[in-house]
Design a protein around this motif. Structure first.
Motif, PDB file in Angstrom:
ATOM      1  N   GLN A   1      -4.793   9.342  -6.016  1.00  0.00           N
ATOM      2  CA  GLN A   1      -5.078  10.609  -5.358  1.00  0.00           C
ATOM      3  C   GLN A   1      -4.198  11.720  -5.946  1.00  0.00           C
ATOM      4  O   GLN A   1      -3.027  11.505  -6.253  1.00  0.00           O
TER       5      GLN A   1
ATOM      6  N   MET B   1       0.834  -1.197   0.000  1.00  0.00           N
ATOM      7  CA  MET B   1       0.000   0.000   0.000  1.00  0.00           C
ATOM      8  C   MET B   1       0.866   1.241   0.000  1.00  0.00           C
ATOM      9  O   MET B   1       2.065   1.191   0.309  1.00  0.00           O
TER      10      MET B   1
ATOM     11  N   GLU C   1       0.515   5.603   0.996  1.00  0.00           N
ATOM     12  CA  GLU C   1      -0.266   6.646   1.662  1.00  0.00           C
ATOM     13  C   GLU C   1       0.331   8.005   1.303  1.00  0.00           C
ATOM     14  O   GLU C   1       1.482   8.260   1.677  1.00  0.00           O
ATOM     15  N   PRO C   2      -0.390   8.863   0.531  1.00  0.00           N
ATOM     16  CA  PRO C   2      -1.733   8.696  -0.028  1.00  0.00           C
ATOM     17  C   PRO C   2      -1.813   7.545  -1.033  1.00  0.00           C
ATOM     18  O   PRO C   2      -0.806   7.160  -1.605  1.00  0.00           O
ATOM     19  N   ALA C   3      -3.026   7.064  -1.240  1.00  0.00           N
ATOM     20  CA  ALA C   3      -3.222   5.897  -2.095  1.00  0.00           C
ATOM     21  C   ALA C   3      -3.073   6.270  -3.561  1.00  0.00           C
ATOM     22  O   ALA C   3      -3.268   7.434  -3.958  1.00  0.00           O
TER      23      ALA C   3
ATOM     24  N   ARG D   1       4.454   1.067   2.095  1.00  0.00           N
ATOM     25  CA  ARG D   1       4.433  -0.030   3.061  1.00  0.00           C
ATOM     26  C   ARG D   1       4.633  -1.338   2.305  1.00  0.00           C
ATOM     27  O   ARG D   1       3.864  -1.669   1.404  1.00  0.00           O
TER      28      ARG D   1
END
Length: 388
Positions: free
Chosen positions: A180, A173, A175-177, A191
């Protein structure tokens, strides 16, 4: 006679007056050459002065132009404007937090700068705000970092996480995904996978071996070995222990050893003949030991009354013997009214001894018997009759 000199006008430079005439002509020619030379030198001076002026102008401000302002134009408008100003327009695209996509941000050099005409001017076209990209097919962190850098974004590695589907070390993943829209220079936390989460060994003690195997495999563990051990207080194939013990955290696919009861449950053979009982016990993995008669049974003569160990008990496979207790119970048949011969046959078929108490012949009829009809007797007991 005196010789008289004559002047020949065809040849003015000849005769007595030739010398003065030549001097005058020479003087005229000299003055004419002087005037021509002066004119030539004047022209040369003028040309030199003009050349120096033009050179100074060219070296000074003539070959420079001012980079025009094109902010907010479309790309095509900006390229045309820069070209008309005498420069070689080269478009390039970059992300910008304010200028909308496809609009011009500005130039390099900036507008108002004086630059050599014909030289390159970079036209900066906006790509708008960057979007967090989708993961590459191989979920490579290094490849994804390059993709982020191309969008002015900065990759930062966060804490790894467990994943049931993504192999260890690959992207799980961001963050931000992905997808976006963010500002230029934003940080994207990556991650990576720690692999599948460890699973806890479930408590399978007391379950049947089949149920325990199903539960362990559903948890993601592998039953690699089944050990056998006898326990007379538990059911056959009941799990006695599991290694590692319940509650231990293991990686998926780890091997488990299960210890199960190898005892044999004695089947219920009551009511069967001895031969039928032997076969049933043999199929269960047991052997028949002693066969003993019992007279207190309620079962018909010759039928198994019970076993020792009793049905339902668990027997050690190292000592699988089972004793049969066989009924000798006889229901005394009704012999009254039968001929002595028929009565004798019926008594013997019931397993009883037959005795006549008087001198009756085989054709005489039974008028009394003892024990009475329907009474309970043991095989081999005697029934006594009187004939008439």
């Amino acid at each position: 006679p005196a010789v008289t000199a004559h002047r020949d006008d065809r040849y003015p430079d000849r005769g007595p007056d030739a010398a003065p005439h030549r001097r005058k002509a020479n003087a005229r020619e000299g003055r004419q050459r002087t005037r021509t030379g002066c004119a030539i030198w004047l022209i040369i001076a003028l040309v030199a002065t003009l050349g120096m002026g033009l050179g100074a102008w060219w070296l000074g401000s003539g070959r420079y132009g001012e980079v025009p302002s094109i902010t907010g134009m479309t790309e095509s408008q900006a390229l045309a404007t820069v070209g008309e100003a005498g420069f070689d327009a080269n478009p390039t695209r970059q992300y910008h937090d304010v200028v909308p996509e496809a609009q011009v941000i500005g130039t390099e050099p900036i507008a108002g700068t004086r630059a050599v005409k014909g030289g390159p001017v970079t036209v900066l076209v906006s790509l708008g705000r960057p979007t967090v990209p989708a993961f590459p097919a191989d979920r490579s962190a290094s490849r994804y970092t390059t993709m982020l850098d191309e969008r002015t974004l900065v990759a930062e590695t966060g804490d790894p996480v467990y994943s049931e589907t993504v192999p260890r070390g690959q992207l799980v993943m961001a963050e931000p995904a992905p997808g976006q829209v963010v500002n230029t220079g934003s940080t994207v936390v990556l991650r990576l996978s720690r692999g599948q989460a460890p699973v806890q060994v479930p408590d399978v003690v007391g379950l049947s071996l089949d149920d325990a195997r199903t539960l362990l495999e559903d948890t993601g563990l592998t039953v690699a070995e089944v050990q056998r051990e006898f326990d007379g207080d538990t059911a056959p194939d009941e799990v006695l222990a599991v290694t590692p013990e319940a509650g231990t955290g293991l990686a998926r696919g780890s091997d488990i050893t299960v210890t199960a009861n190898n005892g044999i449950e004695v089947p219920d053979v009551s009511g069967l003949s001895v031969d039928e009982a032997r076969e049933r016990l043999r199929d269960a993995g047991l052997t028949v030991g002693d066969v003993t008669d019992v007279s207190d049974s309620t079962r018909p003569n010759g039928r198994v009354d019970r076993t020792e160990p009793a049905s339902g008990d668990v027997v050690d496979p190292d000592d699988p013997r089972v004793e049969l207790k066989v009924s000798t119970r006889v229901d005394v048949p009704n012999l009254l009214g039968s001929t002595i011969s028929d009565a004798r046959r019926a008594a013997e078929e019931a397993g009883l001894e037959f005795e006549v108490s008087n001198d009756s012949s085989d054709s005489d009829r039974v008028i009394t018997q003892s024990p009475r009809p329907g009474a309970t007797a043991a095989r081999g007991d005697t029934v006594t009759v009187r004939g008439f």
